[in-house]
Design a protein around this motif. Structure first.
Motif, PDB file in Angstrom:
ATOM      1  N   PRO A  62      22.400  -2.781 -39.555  1.00 51.26           N
ATOM      2  CA  PRO A  62      21.751  -3.911 -40.225  1.00 51.26           C
ATOM      3  C   PRO A  62      20.403  -4.187 -39.548  1.00 51.26           C
ATOM      4  O   PRO A  62      20.288  -4.091 -38.323  1.00 51.26           O
ATOM      5  CB  PRO A  62      22.731  -5.070 -40.003  1.00 51.26           C
ATOM      6  N   GLU A  64      18.818  -6.818 -38.860  1.00 54.92           N
ATOM      7  CA  GLU A  64      18.846  -7.877 -37.847  1.00 54.92           C
ATOM      8  C   GLU A  64      19.416  -7.355 -36.526  1.00 54.92           C
ATOM      9  O   GLU A  64      18.954  -7.731 -35.445  1.00 54.92           O
ATOM     10  CB  GLU A  64      19.680  -9.075 -38.327  1.00 54.92           C
ATOM     11  N   THR A  65      20.413  -6.455 -36.618  1.00 51.20           N
ATOM     12  CA  THR A  65      21.024  -5.902 -35.407  1.00 51.20           C
ATOM     13  C   THR A  65      20.038  -5.030 -34.645  1.00 51.20           C
ATOM     14  O   THR A  65      19.888  -5.162 -33.421  1.00 51.20           O
ATOM     15  CB  THR A  65      22.276  -5.079 -35.770  1.00 51.20           C
TER      16      THR A  65
END
Length: 230
Positions: A62, A64-65
């Protein structure tokens, strides 16, 4: 904090065998070419961030990760610098800067904690909400926002007088910031992130055979009243 100078150390420089001496030479050059009395050092993600990029390609993380892991890589390197640089202090928030500087210490940014504090600390009131919204926009999770832009965001957040990028290569003559973004010399968000910083400079910190300040050159991208190279 208008007298502060932010020095962003490229992660590619962390393999220098004389790294502590080289950083001191960068600091000395910045002191001699600016009126800044306080300095804030921000480490890039370097090889650790490259590992995150590889994980991202392999496992389709992801966004954001991968973004947060990249910031964590910056903090990982900050811990290293705080361990090897004398008279330095790891800082986790804006509130820790005055006491660090008043003690005559070099402030080294723990990027993940520092950015978390900026997000939380600017959320009170209408003005604070606007600042938090602007910060969130600049820090939108993307590989377009890497340590150069993060350094610029932090420089603006503390109203720093200048931001110096210490890199592993020369700045091509006559290149402006949009062209540098296109050439991947800085990330694609840098021109926007650095808009409000009065002075922007570049140092090839690999230049020369040793850490002597005389072998380093500070080239100004934006510095009212001074020539492009000193």
């Amino acid at each position: 904090m208008a007298a502060a100078c932010v020095i962003k150390l490229g992660g590619s420089l962390l393999d220098l065998p004389d790294l502590p001496e080289r950083i001191e030479s960068i600091r000395s050059l910045c002191r001699s070419r600016t009126t800044c009395t306080d300095q804030l050092l921000i480490a890039g993600g370097g090889a650790v961030a490259d590992v995150v990029r590889d994980w991202d390609r392999r496992f389709h993380l992801p966004v954001e990760t991968s973004h947060e892991l990249g910031i964590a890589a910056m903090q990982f390197h900050a811990e290293l610098l705080a361990a090897i640089l004398p008279n330095s202090q790891l800082v986790h928030s804006v509130n820790e800067l005055p006491s660090t500087w008043s003690a005559g210490q070099l402030a080294i940014v723990a990027a993940a904690d520092f950015l978390r504090g900026l997000r939380l600390g600017k959320s009170d009131g209408a003005e604070g909400e606007a600042a938090a919204s602007s910060l969130a926009s600049l820090l939108a999770a993307s590989w377009d926002v890497t340590s150069d832009s993060i350094a610029a965001i932090i420089a603006q957040a503390i109203s720093a007088n200048c931001l110096i990028l210490a890199k592993s290569r020369d700045l091509p003559a006559g290149i402006d910031i949009p062209a540098a973004e296109h050439a991947s010399l800085v990330d694609r968000r840098f021109s926007r992130a650095s808009t409000g910083i009065p002075r922007l400079g570049w140092i090839n910190a690999r230049n020369g055979s040793n850490a002597a300040t005389s072998e380093l050159r500070l080239h100004w991208w934006k510095n009212p009243g001074e020539s492009a190279a000193t």
